[in-house]
Design a protein around this motif. Sequence first.
Motif, PDB file in Angstrom:
ATOM      1  N   ALA A   1     -41.910  -0.610  46.135  1.00  0.00           N
ATOM      2  CA  ALA A   1     -42.476  -2.236  46.350  1.00  0.00           C
ATOM      3  C   ALA A   1     -43.605  -2.124  46.942  1.00  0.00           C
ATOM      4  O   ALA A   1     -44.266  -3.146  47.517  1.00  0.00           O
ATOM      5  CB  ALA A   1     -41.364  -3.302  47.033  1.00  0.00           C
ATOM      6  N   LEU A   2     -44.077  -0.836  47.443  1.00  0.00           N
ATOM      7  CA  LEU A   2     -45.432  -0.782  48.187  1.00  0.00           C
ATOM      8  C   LEU A   2     -46.734  -0.739  47.427  1.00  0.00           C
ATOM      9  O   LEU A   2     -46.755  -0.010  46.618  1.00  0.00           O
ATOM     10  CB  LEU A   2     -44.898   0.260  49.071  1.00  0.00           C
ATOM     11  CG  LEU A   2     -44.070   0.260  50.047  1.00  0.00           C
ATOM     12  CD1 LEU A   2     -43.886   1.240  51.247  1.00  0.00           C
ATOM     13  CD2 LEU A   2     -43.963  -1.239  50.779  1.00  0.00           C
ATOM     14  N   ALA A   3     -47.814  -1.152  48.381  1.00  0.00           N
ATOM     15  CA  ALA A   3     -48.989  -0.852  47.993  1.00  0.00           C
ATOM     16  C   ALA A   3     -49.505   0.501  48.225  1.00  0.00           C
ATOM     17  O   ALA A   3     -48.658   1.134  48.985  1.00  0.00           O
ATOM     18  CB  ALA A   3     -50.226  -1.960  48.445  1.00  0.00           C
ATOM     19  N   VAL A   4     -50.768   0.881  47.736  1.00  0.00           N
ATOM     20  CA  VAL A   4     -51.087   2.324  47.928  1.00  0.00           C
ATOM     21  C   VAL A   4     -51.030   2.798  49.408  1.00  0.00           C
ATOM     22  O   VAL A   4     -50.461   3.728  49.653  1.00  0.00           O
ATOM     23  CB  VAL A   4     -52.551   2.245  47.531  1.00  0.00           C
ATOM     24  CG1 VAL A   4     -52.987   3.928  47.751  1.00  0.00           C
ATOM     25  CG2 VAL A   4     -52.478   2.195  45.907  1.00  0.00           C
ATOM     26  N   ALA A   5     -51.706   1.748  50.367  1.00  0.00           N
ATOM     27  CA  ALA A   5     -51.911   2.123  51.788  1.00  0.00           C
ATOM     28  C   ALA A   5     -50.476   2.375  52.494  1.00  0.00           C
ATOM     29  O   ALA A   5     -50.224   3.194  53.115  1.00  0.00           O
ATOM     30  CB  ALA A   5     -52.621   1.117  52.586  1.00  0.00           C
ATOM     31  N   GLU A   6     -49.553   1.395  52.279  1.00  0.00           N
ATOM     32  CA  GLU A   6     -48.060   1.485  52.715  1.00  0.00           C
ATOM     33  C   GLU A   6     -47.517   2.298  52.241  1.00  0.00           C
ATOM     34  O   GLU A   6     -46.509   3.247  53.046  1.00  0.00           O
ATOM     35  CB  GLU A   6     -47.464   0.068  52.458  1.00  0.00           C
ATOM     36  CG  GLU A   6     -47.752  -1.075  53.162  1.00  0.00           C
ATOM     37  CD  GLU A   6     -49.262  -1.491  53.076  1.00  0.00           C
ATOM     38  OE1 GLU A   6     -49.461  -1.432  52.115  1.00  0.00           O
ATOM     39  OE2 GLU A   6     -49.740  -2.161  54.169  1.00  0.00           O
ATOM     40  N   THR A   7     -47.680   2.873  50.710  1.00  0.00           N
ATOM     41  CA  THR A   7     -47.134   4.191  50.361  1.00  0.00           C
ATOM     42  C   THR A   7     -47.332   5.250  51.114  1.00  0.00           C
ATOM     43  O   THR A   7     -46.450   6.070  51.353  1.00  0.00           O
ATOM     44  CB  THR A   7     -47.185   4.107  48.885  1.00  0.00           C
ATOM     45  OG1 THR A   7     -46.745   3.051  48.160  1.00  0.00           O
ATOM     46  CG2 THR A   7     -46.556   5.545  48.115  1.00  0.00           C
ATOM     47  N   ARG A   8     -48.802   5.735  51.390  1.00  0.00           N
ATOM     48  CA  ARG A   8     -49.235   6.559  52.250  1.00  0.00           C
ATOM     49  C   ARG A   8     -48.365   6.875  53.575  1.00  0.00           C
ATOM     50  O   ARG A   8     -47.884   7.805  54.007  1.00  0.00           O
ATOM     51  CB  ARG A   8     -50.840   6.647  52.473  1.00  0.00           C
ATOM     52  CG  ARG A   8     -51.558   6.634  51.193  1.00  0.00           C
ATOM     53  CD  ARG A   8     -52.106   7.889  50.950  1.00  0.00           C
ATOM     54  NE  ARG A   8     -51.759   8.026  49.765  1.00  0.00           N
ATOM     55  CZ  ARG A   8     -50.945   8.973  48.977  1.00  0.00           C
ATOM     56  NH1 ARG A   8     -50.087   9.517  49.404  1.00  0.00           N
ATOM     57  NH2 ARG A   8     -50.663   8.971  47.874  1.00  0.00           N
ATOM     58  N   LYS A   9     -48.220   5.577  54.130  1.00  0.00           N
ATOM     59  CA  LYS A   9     -47.754   5.505  55.370  1.00  0.00           C
ATOM     60  C   LYS A   9     -46.364   6.029  55.352  1.00  0.00           C
ATOM     61  O   LYS A   9     -45.941   6.942  56.071  1.00  0.00           O
ATOM     62  CB  LYS A   9     -47.755   4.261  56.014  1.00  0.00           C
ATOM     63  CG  LYS A   9     -49.128   3.780  56.856  1.00  0.00           C
ATOM     64  CD  LYS A   9     -49.107   2.440  57.249  1.00  0.00           C
ATOM     65  CE  LYS A   9     -50.110   1.591  57.281  1.00  0.00           C
ATOM     66  NZ  LYS A   9     -49.937   0.332  57.208  1.00  0.00           N
ATOM     67  N   VAL A  10     -45.629   5.587  54.244  1.00  0.00           N
ATOM     68  CA  VAL A  10     -44.071   6.019  54.171  1.00  0.00           C
ATOM     69  C   VAL A  10     -44.010   7.595  53.906  1.00  0.00           C
ATOM     70  O   VAL A  10     -43.263   8.174  54.495  1.00  0.00           O
ATOM     71  CB  VAL A  10     -43.510   5.203  53.092  1.00  0.00           C
ATOM     72  CG1 VAL A  10     -41.838   5.596  52.729  1.00  0.00           C
ATOM     73  CG2 VAL A  10     -43.505   3.773  53.695  1.00  0.00           C
ATOM     74  N   LEU A  11     -44.961   7.955  52.972  1.00  0.00           N
ATOM     75  CA  LEU A  11     -44.932   9.509  52.631  1.00  0.00           C
ATOM     76  C   LEU A  11     -45.322  10.226  53.948  1.00  0.00           C
ATOM     77  O   LEU A  11     -44.282  11.274  54.207  1.00  0.00           O
ATOM     78  CB  LEU A  11     -45.887   9.878  51.496  1.00  0.00           C
ATOM     79  CG  LEU A  11     -45.423   8.973  50.227  1.00  0.00           C
ATOM     80  CD1 LEU A  11     -46.382   9.364  49.261  1.00  0.00           C
ATOM     81  CD2 LEU A  11     -44.105   9.541  49.879  1.00  0.00           C
ATOM     82  N   ALA A  12     -46.270   9.902  54.790  1.00  0.00           N
ATOM     83  CA  ALA A  12     -46.418  10.580  55.914  1.00  0.00           C
ATOM     84  C   ALA A  12     -45.424  10.433  56.964  1.00  0.00           C
ATOM     85  O   ALA A  12     -45.090  11.399  57.716  1.00  0.00           O
ATOM     86  CB  ALA A  12     -47.784   9.846  56.539  1.00  0.00           C
ATOM     87  N   LEU A  13     -44.835   9.402  56.967  1.00  0.00           N
ATOM     88  CA  LEU A  13     -43.575   9.236  57.821  1.00  0.00           C
ATOM     89  C   LEU A  13     -42.317  10.240  57.417  1.00  0.00           C
ATOM     90  O   LEU A  13     -41.994  10.749  58.284  1.00  0.00           O
ATOM     91  CB  LEU A  13     -43.052   7.774  57.758  1.00  0.00           C
ATOM     92  CG  LEU A  13     -41.696   7.762  58.734  1.00  0.00           C
ATOM     93  CD1 LEU A  13     -42.187   7.363  59.910  1.00  0.00           C
ATOM     94  CD2 LEU A  13     -41.080   6.334  58.289  1.00  0.00           C
ATOM     95  N   THR A  14     -42.017  10.530  56.222  1.00  0.00           N
ATOM     96  CA  THR A  14     -40.983  11.422  55.703  1.00  0.00           C
ATOM     97  C   THR A  14     -41.501  12.643  56.000  1.00  0.00           C
ATOM     98  O   THR A  14     -40.679  13.370  56.902  1.00  0.00           O
ATOM     99  CB  THR A  14     -41.133  11.530  54.266  1.00  0.00           C
ATOM    100  OG1 THR A  14     -42.126  11.882  53.819  1.00  0.00           O
ATOM    101  CG2 THR A  14     -40.481  10.019  53.612  1.00  0.00           C
ATOM    102  N   ARG A  15     -42.802  13.179  56.183  1.00  0.00           N
ATOM    103  CA  ARG A  15     -43.223  14.413  56.780  1.00  0.00           C
ATOM    104  C   ARG A  15     -43.048  14.434  58.218  1.00  0.00           C
ATOM    105  O   ARG A  15     -42.637  15.517  58.663  1.00  0.00           O
ATOM    106  CB  ARG A  15     -44.714  14.818  56.334  1.00  0.00           C
ATOM    107  CG  ARG A  15     -44.921  15.236  55.018  1.00  0.00           C
ATOM    108  CD  ARG A  15     -44.064  16.291  54.345  1.00  0.00           C
ATOM    109  NE  ARG A  15     -43.529  17.308  55.118  1.00  0.00           N
ATOM    110  CZ  ARG A  15     -42.585  18.188  54.742  1.00  0.00           C
ATOM    111  NH1 ARG A  15     -42.163  18.214  53.567  1.00  0.00           N
ATOM    112  NH2 ARG A  15     -42.198  18.961  55.625  1.00  0.00           N
ATOM    113  N   ARG A  16     -43.372  13.317  58.737  1.00  0.00           N
ATOM    114  CA  ARG A  16     -43.277  13.265  60.612  1.00  0.00           C
ATOM    115  C   ARG A  16     -41.877  13.459  60.862  1.00  0.00           C
ATOM    116  O   ARG A  16     -41.487  14.347  61.857  1.00  0.00           O
ATOM    117  CB  ARG A  16     -43.913  12.149  60.814  1.00  0.00           C
ATOM    118  CG  ARG A  16     -45.243  12.327  61.473  1.00  0.00           C
ATOM    119  CD  ARG A  16     -45.391  11.248  62.311  1.00  0.00           C
ATOM    120  NE  ARG A  16     -45.016  10.065  62.842  1.00  0.00           N
ATOM    121  CZ  ARG A  16     -45.394   8.903  62.219  1.00  0.00           C
ATOM    122  NH1 ARG A  16     -46.469   8.847  61.463  1.00  0.00           N
ATOM    123  NH2 ARG A  16     -45.005   7.916  62.617  1.00  0.00           N
TER     124      ARG A  16
END
Lengths: 315, 256
Positions: B176-191
Amino acid sequence: MNGRELSLLVACLVAIVVFSVASPHYATSGNAVTVLRNSVELLLIGLGMTLLLAMGGIDVSIGIVMGLAAIAIGRILGADGSPFLALVAGPAVGALLGCVTAAVVVLGRVPAIVGTLGLLGVYRTAVFALLGGQWLSGLPSNLTDLLAATVLGIPVPALVIAIAYLVVWLAVRRTPYGLHLLAIGNSEEKARLSGIPVIKVRFMTFVVSGVLTGIAATFYVATYRNVEMSVGSTSALDAIAAVILGGTSILGGRCSLLGTVLGVLLLRILQNGLLLIGVPSLWQPVVTGVLIIGVLGFEAVSNRLPLTRFQRARA
Amino acid sequence: MTAPFLVARNIAKRFGALTALANVDLEIRSGEVLALLGDNGAGKSTFIKILAGAHPPSDGELLIEGNAVAFSSPKDAAASGIATIFQELALSENLSIAENVFLGRELKRSIFGVPFLKRAEMRQRVDGLLQELDAHISDPEAPVGSLSGGQRQAVAICRALNLNARLVIMDEPTAALAVAETRKVLALTRRLAGRGCAVVLISHNISEVFEVADRIVVFRRGRKVAERLAAETNHEEVVSLITGAHPDVRALEKTN
Ligand SMILES: Nc1ncnc2c1ncn2[C@@H]1O[C@H](COP(=O)(O)OP(=O)(O)OP(=O)(O)O)[C@@H](O)[C@H]1O
Ligand SMILES: [Mg+2]
């Protein structure tokens, strides 16, 4: 105080003014006491019904539960039992029948409206069987004297209601129980996925409602000193009407305890006032019914139902 | 290679006559992002619901750090350090953000044996988490039902983070996320993986999966049909595994 509660307060005041103008017998201190006196049982039952509706439940048998508890109390008084036993009997029978309801609705997974409707039929017959077509009447006054007393100038019924209100309010607004109740009312499945002990919370709430109803039965017997066949037959309808008037959602997930108190008062003010201006008491359930339909109809067409729209979208 | 945090052995799930899962063996390792791929109805959500304690498996067993576990509720799974962001989010729309983040494990203090909520403290913790996620929510007291899809996702992620979980499962967190939010979630999985957490990510977006996943597992019609290290496969192969065009999958489905 939210908009709903404020409008209820205004409605109470308007009704009082209108009835005062319409009937010379209305605006007396004696009548004010009558209205408050008539509200005692419904306030207690209404608090429990608020919790039930808030979690998406309901109990249409609650009035007859009060009747059965009243019969137990009456029998104990009639047998010259101790006033202590008579005081314990109401809440005890209420708790027991609350367990029965919870067993059917919560453990048996029968939808609350159907399960309690079934129990209503059973309990009605039980009332008939227990009373055998005869009223319990002329009960001794020891309970009456006890509950007509005042503590520091406050009448016992007012004190009990204040304590019950405070306890329920704290539980709903200040403890995890309240969050769990509202989460279950919003969606049982989501509440379960969130790690809430759904069955325990629902079970407990039916028992609490039973206990409050048992206390109501104690006041009923103390006041009238008799138990008639039709005991409690309008209580469930009145309680549900007062609770939804007060702004608690019939679909669960939202509740207002103050709204329930004001809803009960408005209902009793209307019923008393209409009687005094000459409307036969036969018409009282009509007033209650029209109020329920009116409120729900109004809510359906106004935008007061954003929560239920989410519920539908997410169901 | 680290020892697996969680091992699923021979997991099956039947809903009446429907077999949603059969013979699933899977290892989930700490510090690793595992992507779960598969068509609609492949059984991904059903599988993670078993890990999350939301469904009991019809068959098979789960081991956490070598010990067999049986979850009878989501609370049990949470107590074992498994946090799940369900596809349907499982948020209570009528409650506030802080109430949702802490729902089922509220902070409380006991007064005369009665557990009272510590509202201020819960609010503070949630504000911190939202800041960490870089999520912008104008009114944190508003009911979650009034938030946007992305904001709700952020609340669900806060809930998982707040558990300090050892395994975080995310079922289509970016859908359900826009591009910027998607980036944040993906970065979070790595973190999270960097912190030593095990992460399971379900997604239909294959490029997204290649960005963050260490391993890729493909489900098809309730079975695990393939497992690959992300570094040793590519976009085309994964697509053919999902659709069943891949020779391995064909061979497997012929024998069954
Ligand atoms: N509670 C349930 N009762 C009955 N059948 C179910 C239930 N949950 C899932 N199923 C069925 O199990 C199968 C797998 O569903 P699941 O939700 O796991 O798929 P999925 O891989 O997550 O798909 P998607 O990508 O669409 O989310 C489907 O056929 C679904 O209809
Ligand atoms: Mg799914």
